[in-house]
Design an enzyme around this catalytic site. Structure first.
Site, PDB file in Angstrom:
ATOM      1  N   ALA A 129       0.835  -1.211   0.000  1.00  0.00           N
ATOM      2  CA  ALA A 129       0.000   0.000   0.000  1.00  0.00           C
ATOM      3  C   ALA A 129       0.866   1.256   0.000  1.00  0.00           C
ATOM      4  O   ALA A 129       1.430   1.624   1.026  1.00  0.00           O
ATOM      5  CB  ALA A 129      -0.919  -0.016   1.222  1.00  0.00           C
ATOM      6  N   GLU A 132      -2.427   6.821  -2.109  1.00  0.00           N
ATOM      7  CA  GLU A 132      -3.471   7.387  -1.242  1.00  0.00           C
ATOM      8  C   GLU A 132      -4.448   8.184  -2.103  1.00  0.00           C
ATOM      9  O   GLU A 132      -4.123   8.538  -3.237  1.00  0.00           O
ATOM     10  CB  GLU A 132      -2.821   8.305  -0.202  1.00  0.00           C
ATOM     11  CG  GLU A 132      -1.842   7.549   0.671  1.00  0.00           C
ATOM     12  CD  GLU A 132      -1.348   8.346   1.869  1.00  0.00           C
ATOM     13  OE1 GLU A 132      -1.675   9.550   1.978  1.00  0.00           O
ATOM     14  OE2 GLU A 132      -0.655   7.731   2.688  1.00  0.00           O
ATOM     15  N   PRO A 133      -5.599   8.517  -1.534  1.00  0.00           N
ATOM     16  CA  PRO A 133      -6.559   9.294  -2.323  1.00  0.00           C
ATOM     17  C   PRO A 133      -5.928  10.578  -2.883  1.00  0.00           C
ATOM     18  O   PRO A 133      -6.222  10.985  -3.998  1.00  0.00           O
ATOM     19  CB  PRO A 133      -7.666   9.607  -1.317  1.00  0.00           C
ATOM     20  CG  PRO A 133      -7.599   8.482  -0.326  1.00  0.00           C
ATOM     21  CD  PRO A 133      -6.148   8.108  -0.229  1.00  0.00           C
ATOM     22  N   ILE A 162      -5.608  -0.428  -3.671  1.00  0.00           N
ATOM     23  CA  ILE A 162      -4.641  -1.441  -3.241  1.00  0.00           C
ATOM     24  C   ILE A 162      -5.045  -2.833  -3.740  1.00  0.00           C
ATOM     25  O   ILE A 162      -6.073  -3.384  -3.342  1.00  0.00           O
ATOM     26  CB  ILE A 162      -4.457  -1.423  -1.700  1.00  0.00           C
ATOM     27  CG1 ILE A 162      -4.111   0.002  -1.232  1.00  0.00           C
ATOM     28  CG2 ILE A 162      -3.384  -2.424  -1.268  1.00  0.00           C
ATOM     29  CD1 ILE A 162      -2.948   0.675  -1.976  1.00  0.00           C
ATOM     30  N   GLU A 248       8.626  -4.812  -9.955  1.00  0.00           N
ATOM     31  CA  GLU A 248       7.191  -4.630 -10.237  1.00  0.00           C
ATOM     32  C   GLU A 248       7.002  -4.269 -11.719  1.00  0.00           C
ATOM     33  O   GLU A 248       6.107  -4.774 -12.396  1.00  0.00           O
ATOM     34  CB  GLU A 248       6.663  -3.511  -9.329  1.00  0.00           C
ATOM     35  CG  GLU A 248       5.185  -3.275  -9.495  1.00  0.00           C
ATOM     36  CD  GLU A 248       4.619  -2.239  -8.510  1.00  0.00           C
ATOM     37  OE1 GLU A 248       5.282  -1.916  -7.501  1.00  0.00           O
ATOM     38  OE2 GLU A 248       3.497  -1.760  -8.779  1.00  0.00           O
ATOM     39  N   GLY A 345     -14.336  -8.828 -34.484  1.00  0.00           N
ATOM     40  CA  GLY A 345     -15.654  -8.233 -34.718  1.00  0.00           C
ATOM     41  C   GLY A 345     -16.394  -8.044 -33.400  1.00  0.00           C
ATOM     42  O   GLY A 345     -15.771  -7.820 -32.350  1.00  0.00           O
ATOM     43  N   ASN A 372       2.869   5.506 -17.302  1.00  0.00           N
ATOM     44  CA  ASN A 372       3.868   5.528 -18.374  1.00  0.00           C
ATOM     45  C   ASN A 372       4.503   6.908 -18.524  1.00  0.00           C
ATOM     46  O   ASN A 372       5.646   7.024 -18.986  1.00  0.00           O
ATOM     47  CB  ASN A 372       3.239   5.030 -19.683  1.00  0.00           C
ATOM     48  CG  ASN A 372       3.113   3.511 -19.662  1.00  0.00           C
ATOM     49  OD1 ASN A 372       3.295   2.874 -18.611  1.00  0.00           O
ATOM     50  ND2 ASN A 372       2.820   2.920 -20.807  1.00  0.00           N
TER      51      ASN A 372
HETATM   52  C1  LIG Z   1      -6.325  -1.465 -10.670  1.00  0.00           C
HETATM   53  C2  LIG Z   1      -5.287  -0.714  -9.912  1.00  0.00           C
HETATM   54  C3  LIG Z   1      -4.447  -1.394  -9.028  1.00  0.00           C
HETATM   55  C4  LIG Z   1      -3.506  -0.705  -8.286  1.00  0.00           C
HETATM   56  N1  LIG Z   1      -2.741  -1.371  -7.372  1.00  0.00           N
HETATM   57  C5  LIG Z   1      -1.961  -0.674  -6.492  1.00  0.00           C
HETATM   58  C6  LIG Z   1      -1.321  -1.309  -5.391  1.00  0.00           C
HETATM   59  O1  LIG Z   1      -1.411  -2.528  -5.223  1.00  0.00           O
HETATM   60  N2  LIG Z   1      -0.616  -0.553  -4.515  1.00  0.00           N
HETATM   61  C7  LIG Z   1      -0.493   0.806  -4.658  1.00  0.00           C
HETATM   62  O2  LIG Z   1       0.150   1.431  -3.836  1.00  0.00           O
HETATM   63  N3  LIG Z   1      -1.072   1.444  -5.713  1.00  0.00           N
HETATM   64  C8  LIG Z   1      -1.826   0.738  -6.609  1.00  0.00           C
HETATM   65  N4  LIG Z   1      -2.445   1.380  -7.662  1.00  0.00           N
HETATM   66  C9  LIG Z   1      -2.269   2.816  -7.808  1.00  0.00           C
HETATM   67  C10 LIG Z   1      -1.451   3.212  -9.044  1.00  0.00           C
HETATM   68  O3  LIG Z   1      -0.117   2.843  -8.897  1.00  0.00           O
HETATM   69  C11 LIG Z   1      -1.652   4.725  -9.232  1.00  0.00           C
HETATM   70  O4  LIG Z   1      -3.004   4.901  -9.653  1.00  0.00           O
HETATM   71  C12 LIG Z   1      -0.706   5.315 -10.243  1.00  0.00           C
HETATM   72  O5  LIG Z   1       0.605   5.311  -9.745  1.00  0.00           O
HETATM   73  C13 LIG Z   1      -1.070   6.763 -10.595  1.00  0.00           C
HETATM   74  O6  LIG Z   1      -1.328   7.541  -9.464  1.00  0.00           O
HETATM   75  P1  LIG Z   1      -2.671   8.417  -9.402  1.00  0.00           P
HETATM   76  O7  LIG Z   1      -3.807   7.506  -9.682  1.00  0.00           O
HETATM   77  O8  LIG Z   1      -2.669   9.158  -8.128  1.00  0.00           O
HETATM   78  O9  LIG Z   1      -2.550   9.413 -10.625  1.00  0.00           O
HETATM   79  P2  LIG Z   1      -1.899  10.894 -10.576  1.00  0.00           P
HETATM   80  O10 LIG Z   1      -0.568  10.824  -9.941  1.00  0.00           O
HETATM   81  O11 LIG Z   1      -2.899  11.831 -10.014  1.00  0.00           O
HETATM   82  O12 LIG Z   1      -1.725  11.171 -12.134  1.00  0.00           O
HETATM   83  C14 LIG Z   1      -2.754  11.671 -12.979  1.00  0.00           C
HETATM   84  C15 LIG Z   1      -2.133  11.925 -14.350  1.00  0.00           C
HETATM   85  O13 LIG Z   1      -1.087  12.904 -14.228  1.00  0.00           O
HETATM   86  C16 LIG Z   1       0.105  12.393 -14.787  1.00  0.00           C
HETATM   87  N5  LIG Z   1       1.263  12.874 -14.049  1.00  0.00           N
HETATM   88  C17 LIG Z   1       1.463  12.896 -12.711  1.00  0.00           C
HETATM   89  N6  LIG Z   1       2.676  13.366 -12.428  1.00  0.00           N
HETATM   90  C18 LIG Z   1       3.280  13.656 -13.609  1.00  0.00           C
HETATM   91  C19 LIG Z   1       4.571  14.171 -13.992  1.00  0.00           C
HETATM   92  N7  LIG Z   1       5.499  14.452 -13.078  1.00  0.00           N
HETATM   93  N8  LIG Z   1       4.823  14.339 -15.300  1.00  0.00           N
HETATM   94  C20 LIG Z   1       3.902  14.030 -16.241  1.00  0.00           C
HETATM   95  N9  LIG Z   1       2.665  13.535 -15.939  1.00  0.00           N
HETATM   96  C21 LIG Z   1       2.376  13.339 -14.657  1.00  0.00           C
HETATM   97  C22 LIG Z   1      -0.023  10.866 -14.638  1.00  0.00           C
HETATM   98  O14 LIG Z   1       0.858  10.193 -15.531  1.00  0.00           O
HETATM   99  C23 LIG Z   1      -1.495  10.670 -14.958  1.00  0.00           C
HETATM  100  O15 LIG Z   1      -1.677  10.639 -16.344  1.00  0.00           O
HETATM  101  C24 LIG Z   1      -3.349   0.693  -8.460  1.00  0.00           C
HETATM  102  C25 LIG Z   1      -4.182   1.365  -9.374  1.00  0.00           C
HETATM  103  C26 LIG Z   1      -5.127   0.688 -10.081  1.00  0.00           C
HETATM  104  C27 LIG Z   1      -6.033   1.445 -11.018  1.00  0.00           C
END
Ligand SMILES: Cc1cc2nc3c(=O)[nH]c(=O)nc-3n(C[C@H](O)[C@H](O)[C@H](O)COP(=O)(O)OP(=O)(O)OC[C@H]3O[C@@H](n4cnc5c(N)ncnc54)[C@H](O)[C@@H]3O)c2cc1C
Length: 387
Positions: A129, A132-133, A162, A248, A345, A372
């Site tokens: 984990a 966070e939100p 998570i 990972e 299709g 990415n």
């Molecule tokens: C199905 C699922 C499983 C997951 N499992 C886990 C887990 O097991 N444990 C865990 O800890 N997390 C987990 N995650 C969380 C995941 O790793 C994050 O959602 C991800 O890292 C992106 O963070 P965010 O959602 O806060 O997006 P944000 O950080 O808010 O990003 C929003 C957008 O802004 C872009 N952005 C942010 N910063 C930059 C920058 N510096 N330069 C350019 N663009 C940027 C991002 O690329 C994205 O397009 C999971 C998520 C999903 C959907």
């Protein structure tokens, strides 16, 4: 193109994985996991029994002791995905690539003895984990705190997204133990989900990976004994995350190549069977051209992934190399799956078909494990000579 990174031990292990799949990855099982939004514990225990999880756990702690050779893990990932169950592959991946490594590589002797044997059997399901939100990509923006008290820490805060979060027994949790956002302000704690004040929160509804739980977690005055501080050293959490993130990302790369390869096989089979205008769909030149492109992409994916697998197994895969693998592989996967859905299709849009499920699963590969964009940032910074 013939792959040549596996020897007879890997192939013998592949037979074990295939046997497990035959017995446990049935349509009924998959439907059950999708309906319940999680892989049931009995399947995880069976995987432990068959030796499919806990691969890097040293033998002295009841595991397979394949620490140095990640190819065995890749075999599991490949075969389970080829069997059409991304969700089960996800559940295995979280256990073996996201949770177990923190104990194997960084845990104290006491932590290893306490948790690893039961992680290898599937009796303890692990999760990691970080997110966070209010903080995902910007991990140093987290606000979950662990306040030092006599004998341990009091943890308060919330995590989201998570994987295995609803079913986990033990969560490797990224917390703030210091002020500000310097790298040494963070630590990793092993938090047992049976602890008072811990709440699994709600399972999140996703577009893909329907059979693998993703959940919110909350911590209200959760007491964590100091012996559950990973490595026993405070302020190391950020560095510890950075050490395991290449694994990972490699794991996601393997999953991407496996899904692309499986999609090619499914689509060749489907287009040979399906007829339109009095001929098989594969007899249209457009179909053959599209499939030729897909086949070349799949070959390139494996050539790249195989190099990365060998590099990781030799301890030589850098953070930047892993970031390249992750973004490049998941983007090729996306192109391949989109093409393959099109060649199916309307049936390509129906989730009874593995191609539709793989397409939905694939979308998150470009988001989690570091988006990415963040992967390009890691690579770009190195090219620019920045730290
Ligand atoms: C199905 C699922 C499983 C997951 N499992 C886990 C887990 O097991 N444990 C865990 O800890 N997390 C987990 N995650 C969380 C995941 O790793 C994050 O959602 C991800 O890292 C992106 O963070 P965010 O959602 O806060 O997006 P944000 O950080 O808010 O990003 C929003 C957008 O802004 C872009 N952005 C942010 N910063 C930059 C920058 N510096 N330069 C350019 N663009 C940027 C991002 O690329 C994205 O397009 C999971 C998520 C999903 C959907």
């Amino acid at each position: 193109m013939q792959r040549d990174i596996y020897d007879e031990d890997h192939e013998a292990f592949r037979d074990v994985v295939k046997e497990f799949i035959k017995r446990h990855v049935t349509n009924d099982a998959r439907e059950k996991w999708d309906a319940e939004g999680e892989v049931d514990r009995a399947t995880m225990l069976a995987a432990g029994e068959a030796g499919l999880i806990g691969l890097s756990v040293p033998e002295e702690f009841g595991g397979a002791g394949m620490l140095q050779d990640y190819r065995f893990r890749a075999v599991v990932n490949e075969e389970v995905i080829a069997a059409g169950s991304g969700s089960l592959a996800g559940a295995f991946g979280i256990q073996d690539d996201l949770a177990v490594p923190y104990l194997v590589h960084m845990g104290t002797q006491e932590q290893k003895e306490k948790y690893l044997p039961r992680m290898a059997t599937g009796e303890i399901i692990g999760a990691l984990a970080m997110t966070e939100p209010g903080a995902g990509s910007d991990l140093r923006g987290i606000s979950t705190t662990a306040k030092k008290v006599d004998g341990g820490y009091i943890v308060n805060g919330a995590k989201t997204f998570i994987s295995s979060g609803a079913t986990a027994d033990l969560v490797v949790t990224f917390v703030k133990t210091g002020e500000g956002n310097r790298p040494d302000a963070f630590s990793l704690l092993l938090i047992e989900t049976a602890s008072e004040g811990f709440d699994h929160g709600k399972k999140l509804h996703k577009m893909g990976f329907q059979g693998h739980d993703t959940a919110e977690l909350s911590f209200t005055d959760v007491f964590v004994p100091e012996e559950n501080l990973i490595s026993g050293r405070e302020g190391q959490g950020f560095v510890q995350l950075m050490m395991n993130l290449p694994l990972e990302r490699l794991s996601i790369g393997v999953a991407a190549a496996a899904a692309a390869g499986a999609a090619l096989d499914w689509t060749v089979a489907y287009t040979k069977e399906r007829e339109a205008f009095g001929q098989r769909v594969i007899d249209f030149q457009n179909t053959r051209f599209q499939l030729a492109d897909v086949a070349a992409t799949v070959d390139a994916l494996w050539a790249y992934i195989d190099r990365a697998l060998l590099a990781y197994s030799k301890g030589e895969l850098s953070a930047e190399e892993a970031a390249k693998v992750k973004f490049w592989a998941t983007e090729r996967e996306w192109d391949v799956l989109d093409t393959c859905v099109q060649l199916h299709g309307g049936y390509g849009y129906i989730t009874e078909y593995p191609i539709a499920r793989a397409f939905l699963d694939a979308r998150v590969h470009r988001i989690y494990g570091g988006t990415n964009e963040i992967m390009r940032e890691i690579v770009g910074r190195q090219l620019a000579g920045k730290k």
